[in-house]
Motif scaffolding. Sequence first.
Motif, PDB file in Angstrom:
ATOM      1  N   THR A   1      14.337   7.160  15.020  1.00 40.60           N
ATOM      2  CA  THR A   1      12.995   7.073  15.601  1.00 40.60           C
ATOM      3  C   THR A   1      12.912   5.774  16.393  1.00 40.60           C
TER       4      THR A   1
ATOM      5  N   GLN B   1       7.233   4.781   8.361  1.00 45.00           N
ATOM      6  CA  GLN B   1       8.597   4.278   8.245  1.00 45.00           C
ATOM      7  C   GLN B   1       8.650   2.756   8.182  1.00 45.00           C
TER       8      GLN B   1
ATOM      9  N   SER C   1       8.984   3.960   1.286  1.00 44.17           N
ATOM     10  CA  SER C   1       8.442   4.733   2.410  1.00 44.17           C
ATOM     11  C   SER C   1       9.122   6.098   2.535  1.00 44.17           C
ATOM     12  N   LEU C   2      10.406   6.174   2.197  1.00 42.59           N
ATOM     13  CA  LEU C   2      11.109   7.458   2.226  1.00 42.59           C
ATOM     14  C   LEU C   2      10.620   8.389   1.111  1.00 42.59           C
TER      15      LEU C   2
ATOM     16  N   GLU D   1       6.687   9.249   1.422  1.00 43.91           N
ATOM     17  CA  GLU D   1       6.300   9.772   2.729  1.00 43.91           C
ATOM     18  C   GLU D   1       5.209   8.920   3.395  1.00 43.91           C
TER      19      GLU D   1
ATOM     20  N   THR E   1      13.161   2.893  13.936  1.00 44.03           N
ATOM     21  CA  THR E   1      14.545   2.657  13.516  1.00 44.03           C
ATOM     22  C   THR E   1      15.318   1.903  14.593  1.00 44.03           C
TER      23      THR E   1
ATOM     24  N   THR F   1      17.683   2.288   6.764  1.00 37.13           N
ATOM     25  CA  THR F   1      16.563   2.708   7.608  1.00 37.13           C
ATOM     26  C   THR F   1      16.900   3.989   8.363  1.00 37.13           C
TER      27      THR F   1
ATOM     28  N   SER G   1      16.096   7.916   7.273  1.00 38.20           N
ATOM     29  CA  SER G   1      14.907   8.702   7.600  1.00 38.20           C
ATOM     30  C   SER G   1      15.007   9.338   8.978  1.00 38.20           C
TER      31      SER G   1
END
Length: 179
Positions: free
Chosen positions: A135, A89, A82-83, A86, A138, A129, A132
């Motif tokens: 958020t 997350q 996912s990182l 893009e 996270t 996690t 990124s």
Amino acid sequence: MNTVERPTGPGGMLVDIGLGVVFALGIAFSAYMLIDSWGEAYWIFTTAVAVVMCALALLRERQRLWTAAAGVAVTAVAVVVSLVAELPQEPSPMAALALAVLVGSSIRMLPAWPAVAIAAGGVAVTALTWASGPTGVTAMATMLVVGGLVAGPPLRAFAPGRRSGASAAEPSLPSRARQ
């Protein structure tokens, strides 16, 4: 066989059914929200990861060590993908819940060293996690995994098969034989 090694009883099955319902509803809601916000096909990866993680969490009673290790590995790979790509997350809320279930269950049921290894893997994935950035996803993943880490030790301490000092290999004597 001691009580810790027995298959899941009716209470455990009800817990798994409830957990399955929560997983299914959570995955459906997350997919809907991703379709609504990200559009296109971004929801597919997150949904696939969540389905795999939730299946591992529901199958945790069959192979405790391997399902937990696979869950940590799947989550780590999903976070990295996912990182790099893009994508939304990871871990998603349901994948994080499944990871917390696997970590907590591992702490409760596995021997000490494998339980520590799975717990450390859960902490490492949660730290990854944060790469990124902070958020809501996270924070939720962190709270869920911490919940698994906190819930596991008391469940281990009070597990029925662990309270007794008797070995699982020693048969208990009937009350008449003790006299």
